[in-house]
Scaffold this motif. Structure first.
Motif, mmCIF file in Angstrom:
data_model
loop_
_atom_site.group_PDB
_atom_site.id
_atom_site.type_symbol
_atom_site.label_atom_id
_atom_site.label_comp_id
_atom_site.label_asym_id
_atom_site.label_seq_id
_atom_site.Cartn_x
_atom_site.Cartn_y
_atom_site.Cartn_z
ATOM 1 N N MET A 67 -3.925 -32.632 59.568
ATOM 2 C CA MET A 67 -3.624 -34.057 59.599
ATOM 3 C C MET A 67 -3.404 -34.600 58.190
ATOM 4 O O MET A 67 -2.478 -35.382 57.948
ATOM 5 N N ASN A 68 -4.225 -34.166 57.235
ATOM 6 C CA ASN A 68 -4.049 -34.637 55.852
ATOM 7 C C ASN A 68 -2.747 -34.117 55.249
ATOM 8 O O ASN A 68 -2.119 -34.802 54.434
ATOM 9 N N ALA A 69 -2.324 -32.905 55.668
ATOM 10 C CA ALA A 69 -1.035 -32.390 55.194
ATOM 11 C C ALA A 69 0.103 -33.267 55.697
ATOM 12 O O ALA A 69 1.091 -33.495 54.983
ATOM 13 N N GLN A 70 -0.023 -33.777 56.921
ATOM 14 C CA GLN A 70 1.013 -34.670 57.456
ATOM 15 C C GLN A 70 0.936 -36.048 56.807
ATOM 16 O O GLN A 70 1.959 -36.642 56.452
ATOM 17 N N LEU A 71 -0.281 -36.557 56.643
ATOM 18 C CA LEU A 71 -0.452 -37.902 56.079
ATOM 19 C C LEU A 71 -0.023 -37.970 54.621
ATOM 20 O O LEU A 71 0.311 -39.050 54.121
ATOM 21 N N SER A 72 -0.025 -36.823 53.931
ATOM 22 C CA SER A 72 0.413 -36.817 52.533
ATOM 23 C C SER A 72 1.904 -37.095 52.407
ATOM 24 O O SER A 72 2.390 -37.463 51.329
ATOM 25 N N LYS A 73 2.665 -36.938 53.522
ATOM 26 C CA LYS A 73 4.104 -37.181 53.505
ATOM 27 C C LYS A 73 4.418 -38.668 53.662
ATOM 28 O O LYS A 73 5.565 -39.073 53.516
ATOM 29 N N ARG A 74 3.405 -39.443 54.016
ATOM 30 C CA ARG A 74 3.611 -40.861 54.263
ATOM 31 C C ARG A 74 3.699 -41.621 52.939
ATOM 32 O O ARG A 74 3.164 -41.196 51.922
ATOM 33 N N CYS A 75 4.387 -42.755 52.962
ATOM 34 C CA CYS A 75 4.486 -43.587 51.767
ATOM 35 C C CYS A 75 3.994 -45.006 52.109
ATOM 36 O O CYS A 75 4.668 -45.722 52.845
ATOM 37 N N PRO B 270 0.694 -42.485 50.995
ATOM 38 C CA PRO B 270 -0.051 -41.494 51.771
ATOM 39 C C PRO B 270 -1.424 -42.020 52.162
ATOM 40 O O PRO B 270 -1.972 -42.907 51.514
ATOM 41 N N SER B 271 -1.976 -41.479 53.241
ATOM 42 C CA SER B 271 -3.337 -41.810 53.639
ATOM 43 C C SER B 271 -4.127 -40.519 53.775
ATOM 44 O O SER B 271 -3.581 -39.415 53.612
ATOM 45 N N PHE B 272 -5.410 -40.633 54.102
ATOM 46 C CA PHE B 272 -6.287 -39.460 54.037
ATOM 47 C C PHE B 272 -7.416 -39.618 55.042
ATOM 48 O O PHE B 272 -7.895 -40.733 55.283
ATOM 49 N N VAL B 273 -7.808 -38.490 55.651
ATOM 50 C CA VAL B 273 -8.937 -38.460 56.572
ATOM 51 C C VAL B 273 -10.019 -37.581 55.975
ATOM 52 O O VAL B 273 -9.758 -36.429 55.625
ATOM 53 N N SER B 274 -11.226 -38.119 55.839
ATOM 54 C CA SER B 274 -12.332 -37.320 55.312
ATOM 55 C C SER B 274 -13.209 -36.780 56.436
ATOM 56 O O SER B 274 -13.652 -35.638 56.395
ATOM 57 N N ASP B 275 -13.475 -37.586 57.463
ATOM 58 C CA ASP B 275 -14.241 -37.150 58.631
ATOM 59 C C ASP B 275 -13.422 -37.449 59.880
ATOM 60 O O ASP B 275 -13.242 -38.612 60.251
ATOM 61 N N LEU B 276 -12.945 -36.401 60.504
ATOM 62 C CA LEU B 276 -12.029 -36.560 61.641
ATOM 63 C C LEU B 276 -12.664 -37.351 62.774
ATOM 64 O O LEU B 276 -11.981 -38.112 63.460
ATOM 65 N N PHE B 277 -13.950 -37.184 62.980
ATOM 66 C CA PHE B 277 -14.598 -37.807 64.128
ATOM 67 C C PHE B 277 -14.869 -39.299 63.935
ATOM 68 O O PHE B 277 -14.930 -40.046 64.906
ATOM 69 N N SER B 278 -15.029 -39.731 62.685
ATOM 70 C CA SER B 278 -15.343 -41.141 62.447
ATOM 71 C C SER B 278 -14.154 -41.943 61.914
ATOM 72 O O SER B 278 -14.079 -43.150 62.127
ATOM 73 N N ASP C 157 -10.746 -46.724 64.042
ATOM 74 C CA ASP C 157 -10.010 -47.993 63.948
ATOM 75 C C ASP C 157 -8.537 -47.840 64.313
ATOM 76 O O ASP C 157 -7.798 -48.825 64.373
ATOM 77 N N GLY C 158 -8.088 -46.612 64.554
ATOM 78 C CA GLY C 158 -6.726 -46.380 65.028
ATOM 79 C C GLY C 158 -5.663 -46.365 63.958
ATOM 80 O O GLY C 158 -4.527 -45.959 64.215
ATOM 81 N N SER C 159 -5.999 -46.787 62.726
ATOM 82 C CA SER C 159 -4.963 -46.907 61.698
ATOM 83 C C SER C 159 -4.448 -45.545 61.245
ATOM 84 O O SER C 159 -3.233 -45.340 61.117
ATOM 85 N N GLN C 160 -5.359 -44.565 61.009
ATOM 86 C CA GLN C 160 -4.903 -43.226 60.606
ATOM 87 C C GLN C 160 -4.148 -42.540 61.733
ATOM 88 O O GLN C 160 -3.235 -41.754 61.490
ATOM 89 N N LEU C 161 -4.540 -42.849 62.960
ATOM 90 C CA LEU C 161 -3.828 -42.285 64.101
ATOM 91 C C LEU C 161 -2.395 -42.793 64.141
ATOM 92 O O LEU C 161 -1.447 -42.026 64.380
ATOM 93 N N LEU C 162 -2.217 -44.074 63.880
ATOM 94 C CA LEU C 162 -0.866 -44.642 63.818
ATOM 95 C C LEU C 162 -0.096 -44.099 62.628
ATOM 96 O O LEU C 162 1.118 -43.875 62.717
ATOM 97 N N ASP C 163 -0.788 -43.888 61.503
ATOM 98 C CA ASP C 163 -0.136 -43.275 60.337
ATOM 99 C C ASP C 163 0.425 -41.906 60.702
ATOM 100 O O ASP C 163 1.556 -41.561 60.337
ATOM 101 N N LEU C 164 -0.377 -41.114 61.424
ATOM 102 C CA LEU C 164 0.048 -39.767 61.812
ATOM 103 C C LEU C 164 1.270 -39.815 62.718
ATOM 104 O O LEU C 164 2.233 -39.068 62.520
ATOM 105 N N LEU C 165 1.249 -40.713 63.697
ATOM 106 C CA LEU C 165 2.380 -40.807 64.628
ATOM 107 C C LEU C 165 3.635 -41.303 63.916
ATOM 108 O O LEU C 165 4.749 -40.931 64.288
ATOM 109 N N GLU C 166 3.479 -42.140 62.905
ATOM 110 C CA GLU C 166 4.636 -42.575 62.120
ATOM 111 C C GLU C 166 5.287 -41.393 61.422
ATOM 112 O O GLU C 166 6.517 -41.261 61.404
ATOM 113 N N VAL C 167 4.443 -40.511 60.846
ATOM 114 C CA VAL C 167 4.979 -39.343 60.149
ATOM 115 C C VAL C 167 5.650 -38.394 61.138
ATOM 116 O O VAL C 167 6.754 -37.887 60.890
#
Length: 454
Positions: free
Chosen positions: A40-48, A50-58, A62-72
């Motif tokens: 997921m972090n490899a995908q999020l690094s392509k975003r502009c 970029p965003s980052f996930v440190s703990d996948l479960f927590s 808030d849904g924001s990183q999930l939306l970031d991933l789907l955007e990428v």
């Protein structure tokens, strides 16, 4: 206590088979968490930006990183609610889940409260669903056309050309691709699965040699340990091919490696292979193919969606996107015209036309899928790329409309059976349906069997 002791824990207490199974589940969960977080972090690094996930479960609550991933993954902007309140969290997660459902991705027992609570099995199931459908299946779809390993032919007239090409799963297609790569470099390992076949590290090194000849020395494999081979493969892939390191050697060199984690990592090698330009890639964008005839019904004599670009000239990314968009638009127009002409035809005639339309389309769609895969990995889309995505979505919707119209054309009593099947499938995907994973899978299997008997 179950009969037979599998092993003992550190305190010397024998473990029964149920405890061993539970420990394996915990171990796989930990490996999946690390692998999916890295992916997921490899995908999020392509975003502009970029965003980052440190703990996948927590971090997904808030849904924001999930939306970031789907955007990428989709190349489409995702609307979101700002703020950290429960309302904003639920709205963002709901947007993400609805986006996946609109893409006909089945979500079994994945509910908003479970994601907010950070339930490990639900989070891992959701991310795996995204990896499988938005990444692995998309990559494997190109293999239905390019892989040299073919399944045995089916009896004539039993399936449409589309089904003939997609009757293997993404997992099997990926496995076939791996076997192709091993065969190219003379690797003798029998790759039977995405588990024990990878433990020695030789298959990873063979794929590297297939993609980049002379990158690794396969003759040294037998003189090194499994973990040394795995470390060599992961290090070379990251340094030379810029493939993110999702796994560690100790994740793979175990009696029961995690299948999903290995598939996720191997898919990156396939992505690298797809992104490599073909030797004659600048000469011709689409192959010249013979058009299909739409007989026996009275339709336009030819269906010719192929677009041949002028040979001996290089094509820029913008020009390529524009040419593919034109092909998609032409295919849409001819598809709509051909299907409209079947309005008063019988089901058998419509079915024959449907086969021919899909057959012609699937014979020529590989370059489109390859280009779309590259477009979806772009953090920002150009005007030509946006037009390409729009044209593809429009054509895809038209194909689904034709299929729905074909289903509705079934004569009684089969038409009522199809309606029942569609409603049953929709009911299984409803949130909060109370169906367990195993029960839901069993019911879907029965529905598919019923469809095949029609």
């Amino acid at each position: 206590m179950a009969s037979g002791v599998a092993e003992e824990d550190d305190g010397g207490i024998p473990l029964d088979i149920d405890n061993v199974h539970m420990l394996l589940q915990v171990e796989h969960e930990q490996i999946q968490k690390r692998t999916f977080t890295n992916w997921m972090n490899a995908q999020l690094s392509k975003r502009c930006p970029p965003s980052f996930v440190s703990d996948l479960f927590s971090d997904l609550r808030d849904g924001s990183q999930l939306l970031d991933l789907l955007e990428v993954m989709s190349g489409q902007p995702m609307k979101r609610q700002r703020g950290r309140g429960v309302f904003q969290q639920r709205a963002n997660i709901d947007t993400a889940l609805n986006f996946l459902k609109k893409k006909s991705i089945k979500l079994v027992n994945i509910n908003i409260p479970d994601i907010i609570d950070g339930r490990p099995s639900i989070i891992l199931g959701l991310i795996w669903t995204i990896i499988l459908h938005c990444h692995i299946e998309e990559l494997a779809s190109t293999l239905s056309y390019s892989s040299s390993a073919r399944p045995p032919p089916l009896p004539a007239g039993r399936m449409s050309p589309l089904h003939k090409r997609f009757r293997i799963s993404a997992k099997k297609a990926l496995l076939m691709w791996v076997r192709d790569q091993c065969q190219k470099v003379g690797c003798s390992v029998s790759v039977k699965n995405f588990k024990s076949s990878w433990r020695s590290g030789e298959v990873f090194l063979a794929i590297l040699c297939s993609l980049r000849p002379q990158l690794a020395d396969l003759s040294l494999v037998q003189s090194r340990s499994n973990q040394e081979n795995l470390e060599e493969a992961f290090h070379l892939a990251e340094r030379e091919l810029h493939i993110p390191r999702l796994l560690d050697p100790e994740d793979v060199d175990v009696p029961d490696p995690d299948e999903k984690s290995i598939m996720t990592y191997v898919a990156q090698f396939l992505q690298y292979s797809n992104d490599m330009p073909a030797p004659d890639d600048h000469l011709q964008l689409f192959p010249v193919v013979q058009p299909f005839s739409l007989s026996p019904v009275n339709l336009p004599a030819q269906f010719t969606p192929a677009v041949a670009v002028s040979p001996l000239r290089q094509v820029s990314p913008s020009e390529r996107a524009l040419e593919v968009t034109c092909w998609l638009q032409q295919t849409y127009d001819e598809l709509s015209e051909a299907w409209t002409a079947t309005e008063k035809s019988s089901f058998a005639e419509k079915y024959q036309v449907f086969q021919n339309l899909f057959g012609s389309f699937t014979e020529q769609r590989r370059p489109v899928m390859t280009l779309l895969a590259a477009v979806r990995r772009c953090p920002e889309l150009s005007q030509e790329q946006c037009a390409l995505r729009t044209a593809w979505d429009r054509l895809e919707a038209e194909l689904q409309r034709c299929k729905a119209d074909l289903d509705s054309s079934l004569p009684p009593p089969l038409d009522s059976v199809v309606v029942w099947l569609q409603r049953a499938e929709e009911a299984l995907t409803e949130e909060g349906g109370g169906v367990t994973d195993h029960a839901g899978a069993a019911k879907k299997q029965e529905l598919n069997k019923t469809r095949k008997r029609l």
